[in-house]
Design a protein around this motif. Structure first.
Motif, PDB file in Angstrom:
ATOM      1  N   THR A 560       0.858  -1.179   0.000  1.00 35.14           N
ATOM      2  CA  THR A 560       0.000   0.000   0.000  1.00 35.14           C
ATOM      3  C   THR A 560       0.895   1.229   0.000  1.00 35.14           C
ATOM      4  OG1 THR A 560      -0.111   0.218   2.407  1.00 35.14           O
ATOM      5  CG2 THR A 560      -1.744  -1.221   1.360  1.00 35.14           C
ATOM      6  N   ALA A 561       0.427   2.272  -0.650  1.00 34.61           N
ATOM      7  CA  ALA A 561       1.159   3.542  -0.635  1.00 34.61           C
ATOM      8  C   ALA A 561       0.557   4.457   0.416  1.00 34.61           C
ATOM      9  CB  ALA A 561       1.113   4.186  -2.013  1.00 34.61           C
ATOM     10  N   PHE A 562       0.170   3.879   1.538  1.00 35.49           N
ATOM     11  CA  PHE A 562      -0.325   4.628   2.687  1.00 35.49           C
ATOM     12  C   PHE A 562      -0.031   3.795   3.937  1.00 35.49           C
ATOM     13  CE2 PHE A 562      -3.864   2.196   0.887  1.00 35.49           C
ATOM     14  CZ  PHE A 562      -4.288   1.431   1.966  1.00 35.49           C
ATOM     15  N   LYS A 563       0.025   4.452   5.062  1.00 33.86           N
ATOM     16  CA  LYS A 563       0.281   3.761   6.320  1.00 33.86           C
ATOM     17  C   LYS A 563      -1.027   3.248   6.908  1.00 33.86           C
ATOM     18  CE  LYS A 563       4.445   6.419   7.429  1.00 33.86           C
ATOM     19  NZ  LYS A 563       5.107   7.305   8.423  1.00 33.86           N
ATOM     20  N   TYR A 564      -0.924   2.140   7.620  1.00 36.90           N
ATOM     21  CA  TYR A 564      -2.131   1.566   8.221  1.00 36.90           C
ATOM     22  C   TYR A 564      -1.786   0.904   9.550  1.00 36.90           C
ATOM     23  CZ  TYR A 564      -0.330  -2.786   6.168  1.00 36.90           C
ATOM     24  OH  TYR A 564       0.462  -3.851   5.815  1.00 36.90           O
ATOM     25  N   ASP A 565      -2.823   0.744  10.370  1.00 34.41           N
ATOM     26  CA  ASP A 565      -2.694   0.069  11.659  1.00 34.41           C
ATOM     27  C   ASP A 565      -3.389  -1.281  11.561  1.00 34.41           C
ATOM     28  OD1 ASP A 565      -1.424   2.286  12.899  1.00 34.41           O
ATOM     29  OD2 ASP A 565      -3.390   3.265  13.065  1.00 34.41           O
ATOM     30  N   PRO A 566      -2.624  -2.378  11.583  1.00 32.60           N
ATOM     31  CA  PRO A 566      -3.252  -3.698  11.471  1.00 32.60           C
ATOM     32  C   PRO A 566      -3.869  -4.144  12.788  1.00 32.60           C
ATOM     33  CG  PRO A 566      -0.892  -3.947  11.705  1.00 32.60           C
ATOM     34  CD  PRO A 566      -1.154  -2.460  11.653  1.00 32.60           C
ATOM     35  N   ALA A 567      -4.923  -4.948  12.689  1.00 30.81           N
ATOM     36  CA  ALA A 567      -5.535  -5.549  13.883  1.00 30.81           C
ATOM     37  C   ALA A 567      -4.797  -6.851  14.158  1.00 30.81           C
ATOM     38  CB  ALA A 567      -7.014  -5.796  13.644  1.00 30.81           C
ATOM     39  N   GLU A 588      -6.862  -0.441   9.476  1.00 32.95           N
ATOM     40  CA  GLU A 588      -7.393   0.879   9.147  1.00 32.95           C
ATOM     41  C   GLU A 588      -6.241   1.760   8.710  1.00 32.95           C
ATOM     42  OE1 GLU A 588      -9.948   4.596  11.093  1.00 32.95           O
ATOM     43  OE2 GLU A 588     -10.013   2.588  12.003  1.00 32.95           O
ATOM     44  N   GLY A 589      -6.394   2.370   7.522  1.00 37.19           N
ATOM     45  CA  GLY A 589      -5.308   3.153   6.959  1.00 37.19           C
ATOM     46  C   GLY A 589      -5.527   4.644   7.069  1.00 37.19           C
ATOM     47  N   ARG A 590      -4.407   5.374   6.993  1.00 33.22           N
ATOM     48  CA  ARG A 590      -4.428   6.834   6.995  1.00 33.22           C
ATOM     49  C   ARG A 590      -4.132   7.298   5.571  1.00 33.22           C
ATOM     50  NH1 ARG A 590      -1.869   4.926  11.302  1.00 33.22           N
ATOM     51  NH2 ARG A 590       0.248   5.270  10.521  1.00 33.22           N
ATOM     52  N   ALA A 591      -5.126   7.884   4.953  1.00 34.64           N
ATOM     53  CA  ALA A 591      -5.021   8.230   3.537  1.00 34.64           C
ATOM     54  C   ALA A 591      -4.021   9.356   3.307  1.00 34.64           C
ATOM     55  CB  ALA A 591      -6.386   8.633   2.994  1.00 34.64           C
ATOM     56  N   VAL A 595      -3.103  10.995  -3.641  1.00 31.29           N
ATOM     57  CA  VAL A 595      -3.497   9.683  -4.154  1.00 31.29           C
ATOM     58  C   VAL A 595      -3.077   8.607  -3.157  1.00 31.29           C
ATOM     59  CG1 VAL A 595      -3.215   7.995  -6.013  1.00 31.29           C
ATOM     60  CG2 VAL A 595      -3.298  10.436  -6.556  1.00 31.29           C
ATOM     61  N   SER A 596      -4.000   7.696  -2.852  1.00 26.46           N
ATOM     62  CA  SER A 596      -3.697   6.517  -2.029  1.00 26.46           C
ATOM     63  C   SER A 596      -3.800   5.280  -2.908  1.00 26.46           C
ATOM     64  CB  SER A 596      -4.668   6.413  -0.852  1.00 26.46           C
ATOM     65  OG  SER A 596      -4.521   7.525   0.014  1.00 26.46           O
ATOM     66  N   LYS A 597      -2.813   4.376  -2.758  1.00 26.88           N
ATOM     67  CA  LYS A 597      -2.738   3.213  -3.644  1.00 26.88           C
ATOM     68  C   LYS A 597      -2.798   1.915  -2.852  1.00 26.88           C
ATOM     69  CE  LYS A 597       0.177   5.570  -7.068  1.00 26.88           C
ATOM     70  NZ  LYS A 597       1.421   5.465  -7.875  1.00 26.88           N
ATOM     71  N   PHE A 620      -9.901   1.049   4.736  1.00 25.10           N
ATOM     72  CA  PHE A 620     -10.039  -0.177   5.522  1.00 25.10           C
ATOM     73  C   PHE A 620      -9.707  -1.393   4.668  1.00 25.10           C
ATOM     74  CE2 PHE A 620     -13.047   2.876   7.304  1.00 25.10           C
ATOM     75  CZ  PHE A 620     -12.734   2.837   8.661  1.00 25.10           C
ATOM     76  N   MET A 621      -9.020  -2.330   5.283  1.00 29.38           N
ATOM     77  CA  MET A 621      -8.825  -3.647   4.689  1.00 29.38           C
ATOM     78  C   MET A 621      -9.682  -4.628   5.478  1.00 29.38           C
ATOM     79  SD  MET A 621      -4.751  -3.467   3.902  1.00 29.38           S
ATOM     80  CE  MET A 621      -4.398  -2.049   4.928  1.00 29.38           C
ATOM     81  N   THR A 622     -10.506  -5.387   4.775  1.00 31.43           N
ATOM     82  CA  THR A 622     -11.498  -6.224   5.441  1.00 31.43           C
ATOM     83  C   THR A 622     -11.424  -7.664   4.941  1.00 31.43           C
ATOM     84  OG1 THR A 622     -13.217  -5.782   3.782  1.00 31.43           O
ATOM     85  CG2 THR A 622     -13.055  -4.246   5.636  1.00 31.43           C
ATOM     86  N   ARG A 623     -12.034  -8.548   5.713  1.00 29.78           N
ATOM     87  CA  ARG A 623     -12.147  -9.946   5.283  1.00 29.78           C
ATOM     88  C   ARG A 623     -13.482 -10.505   5.744  1.00 29.78           C
ATOM     89  NH1 ARG A 623      -6.982 -12.859   6.032  1.00 29.78           N
ATOM     90  NH2 ARG A 623      -6.590 -11.681   4.116  1.00 29.78           N
TER      91      ARG A 623
END
Length: 735
Positions: A560-567, A588-591, A595-597, A620-623
């Motif tokens: 990802t070209a953005f930072k995120y906090d994984p659960a 959950e990512g911080r846009a 541009v966010s990739k 958000f990354m979800t499953r």
């Protein structure tokens, strides 16, 4: 059996005395004549496809003859023993009937006669099925009446093939206690009449069974009721179904999965009509819409022939199924369309019928056959005014690789429809890149809710968040009410596929999914070194809302070209209802501001979604898999772009295939996105302008009028001191 059913049988029996001989002919009258059967027999070695297909039929019939005939009292759900046995019985009846007509061996006819006499002992006294569901019309042999209709369609064909070799006494028993009894139950009983008059695939199977029975028994009343509805007022029945269920382009309102299923009774009954009442010219009805229906459903497939899983659909179904073998054969016989032959060749079997004989002969004489999948804009609705579908197809520079996008702005699709207004799907050949879940169902697996649709079909698969579209305030479109959704349709603003190698574009509007919110999505497939999708989704409202742009992707996250906090330690659901309760929040990512990739790998290709974002955008990354105690759902992955407290907002994204990965050669090429920047140059009530810049400095600027305009209308815009002018709905400028 209730009194109403008994009365119906009595009335039908009385009428047949009055109408005896109206349709009656010697020999089979439905799909296979004596002359055609003899021709098949003489060409089994000449036409390889027919020889192979009949060999399969005969082996099945021979195996059936070795076993004791069993007609069990119905007791099971779908997938249970009695359910599967009655399905097996109608197939064995049909196969034995075909084997008799082609070989002339009496043992096959005797088998059909004996089994039908066993059904005659049982069927009239059967109650409604013990495993019926209150909300569905029950059958007697099966838990839903639909399956009884399917039994009748096959059973009457079997009887037609052997009838002349059954004694008059046994014919009376079989016709009275099996076919008239079943037809009366399915068309006149409290459980059957509603389905018989319904404009729906269940109704199609019902009228096909009744009408074909009428032709075989020489009962004009049955035939007329099947054609024109039980009241014979032409408000329902087969002709009305052709008028209401297909668009002028041949699109079936419930989607391609159910179009496949419905085409068997549509085409088989049409063939029977054409052979018995050619004056109706059924294959010319509504501008040859049955031909269009076959062609359209074949186009609504990926590169391996699997149907795009729109609405309630099982992904395992493709155009190799029995229903489409019947449909393609009959279509070729009646329309002589060589475009269908490559599909028949891929199906690698034909029906043992007059239509199958003609198809087998054509395949035998044909050379190499390739089925061409074309870009299409397909109208929905009886008048073609209920939105539709756009199929974008464009080859890439890789050999035999085609990028396919499906943009759905169609009607609801009745009870099998999903709440996916303005949704998209993306394929690379047969690989799902942006996917649709389809239906939550294990068909005929008894341990999974009796093989019926699972509860999760309503709580997840039909919900808006299960699709690649925008969800407002975590509420599904039309609040998940299909009857409300059925009353409203998206509107096509403009579409153009006239230069398919350069650009394919569609813009559509949904005005009613959410009160006070206008939704407009414009999707363009743009020809570049590697084709890419430009996706512009605009929301307009007088009130502030939360907007979620959801992508259900298939593959493995690469970067990802953005930072995120994984659960890492604990997973929580994305919400409490409307499908959100089934999604685990993985991160959950911080846009970015700009541009966010988001990049993932599918098979040997990398894909990136690049979206214009700001500091307040959440990612958000979800499953899938939360709130699923019975493990009914597949563990699929999602990526969500969220903005909150907005009235008007436009999501602008580029969906880009790039690079390759070869684990055998340990080779990786171009794993990173080539999008450098995305700019929304103008967005107002009248116009939208977007520019995409790539790392090689190439730019693509798309400008379009938000509302439909005439092709010769001139538009003028001034953006950042530069003037733009074009005619028609849109223009694309490449530099």
């Amino acid at each position: 059996m209730n009194l109403k059913t008994i009365k119906a049988i009595g009335l039908t029996a009385l009428f047949v005395v009055l109408s005896e001989g109206v349709f009656a002919q010697s020999g089979p009258v439905l799909l296979l004549s004596k002359k055609e059967a003899a021709a098949i027999n003489s060409h089994l070695k000449d036409y390889k496809l027919m020889g192979k297909s009949f060999g399969k039929i005969k082996r099945t019939a021979d195996k059936a003859l070795e076993k004791k005939i069993e007609v069990p009292i119905p007791s099971d759900n779908g997938g249970g023993y009695t359910h599967e046995k009655h399905k097996q019985n109608y197939r064995e009846l049909y196969n034995a009937g075909l084997a008799y007509q082609v070989t002339g061996e009496r043992k096959y006819a005797d088998f059909v006669e004996k089994m039908l006499l066993e059904y005659a002992k049982v069927y009239p006294g059967l109650p409604l099925h013990p495993m019926r569901k209150q909300e569905q019309n029950s059958g007697k042999l099966f838990w839903q009446g639909l399956n009884d209709c399917v039994w009748l369609v096959h059973g009457i064909q079997a009887y037609d093939l052997v009838r002349e070799n059954i004694s008059a006494g046994n014919r009376t028993i079989i016709e009275r206690d099996v076919f008239r009894s079943m037809a009366a139950f399915l068309s006149e009983s409290d459980s059957g009449k509603d389905t018989f008059n319904k404009i729906h695939n269940h109704g199609t199977w019902a009228v096909a069974g009744e009408g074909m029975t009428g032709y075989v028994l020489g009962d004009k009343d049955m035939v007329d009721r099947a054609l024109y509805g039980s009241a014979k007022d032409k408000k329902t029945g087969f002709l009305k179904q052709i008028e209401q269920l297909f668009s002028p382009d041949g699109y079936y309102s419930e989607g391609p999965y159910y179009q496949r299923y419905a085409l068997q009774p549509f085409m088989v009954f049409a063939e029977a009509i054409n052979r018995n009442q050619p004056e109706l010219k059924i294959f010319d009805y509504r501008g040859q819409v049955l031909k269009k229906a076959v062609n359209t459903v074949l186009q609504l497939t990926d590169s391996k022939g699997y149907f795009f899983p729109i609405n309630d659909a099982l992904k395992e179904k493709n155009f190799m199924t029995e229903e489409l073998v019947f449909a393609t054969n009959i279509a070729y016989e009646n329309y002589n369309d060589p475009a269908i032959l490559p599909v028949i060749s891929q199906q690698n079997e034909v029906t043992v019928s007059g239509a199958g004989l003609k198809a087998a002969e054509a395949i035998q004489q044909a050379g190499k056959l390739d089925y061409i999948k074309n870009p299409m804009v397909i109208a929905d609705g009886p008048e073609g005014k209920s939105g539709g579908l756009s199929l974008f197809r464009m080859p890439t520079k890789n050999k035999d690789e085609q990028l396919t996008a499906v943009f759905k702005y169609a009607s609801q699709g009745m009870g099998h429809g999903h709440f996916d207004r303005l949704g998209i799907l993306l394929y690379n050949n047969d690989k799902e890149i942006l996917q649709d879940y389809g239906a939550a169902r294990f068909l005929n697996v008894e341990s999974k809710s009796g093989g019926r649709y699972l509860d999760e079909n309503k709580t997840w698969a039909q919900q808006s968040v299960a699709h690649n579209t925008v969800i407002v305030d975590e509420e599904s479109h039309y609040k998940g009410d299909w009857k409300a959704a059925e009353k409203q349709n998206p509107e096509l603003q403009f579409s153009d596929i006239s230069n398919p190698e350069t650009l394919q574009i569609t813009s559509a509007v949904e005005r009613n999914a959410y009160p006070g919110v206008l939704m407009q999505r414009t999707v363009a497939m743009i020809g570049a070194e590697t084709p890419f999708i430009l996706d512009i989704f605009t929301l307009r409202s007088d009130k502030a809302h939360q907007y979620d742009l959801n992508f259900m992707y298939s593959g493995h996250i690469m970067e990802t070209a953005f930072k995120y906090d994984p659960a890492v330690a604990t997973l929580t659901p994305m919400g409490k209802t409307n499908g959100y309760e089934h999604l685990w929040k993985l991160a959950e990512g911080r846009a970015n501001v700009g541009v966010s990739k988001f990049t993932w790998l599918n098979d040997s290709r990398f894909y990136t979604i690049s979206t214009m974002t700001d500091a307040n955008t959440k990612l958000f990354m979800t499953r899938l898999g939360a709130a699923d105690p019975n493990f009914n759902l597949r563990n699929e992955s999602g990526y969500m772009v969220r903005v909150g407290d907005r009235k008007d907002y436009t999501f602008v994204s580029v969906i880009e295939p790039h690079g390759s990965f070869d684990p055998k050669l340990e080779s990786v090429q171009d794993p990173h996105s080539k999008v450098a920047n995305i700019s929304l140059l103008q967005q107002d009530a009248s116009y939208t302008a977007v520019r995409v810049t790539f790392t090689n400095k190439e730019t693509y600027t798309l400008l379009f009028a938000n509302a439909a305009t005439a092709p010769n209308t001139t538009h003028k815009l001034s953006i950042e001191g530069k003037k733009y002018e074009w005619k028609g709905n849109y223009t694309v400028i490449k530099k």
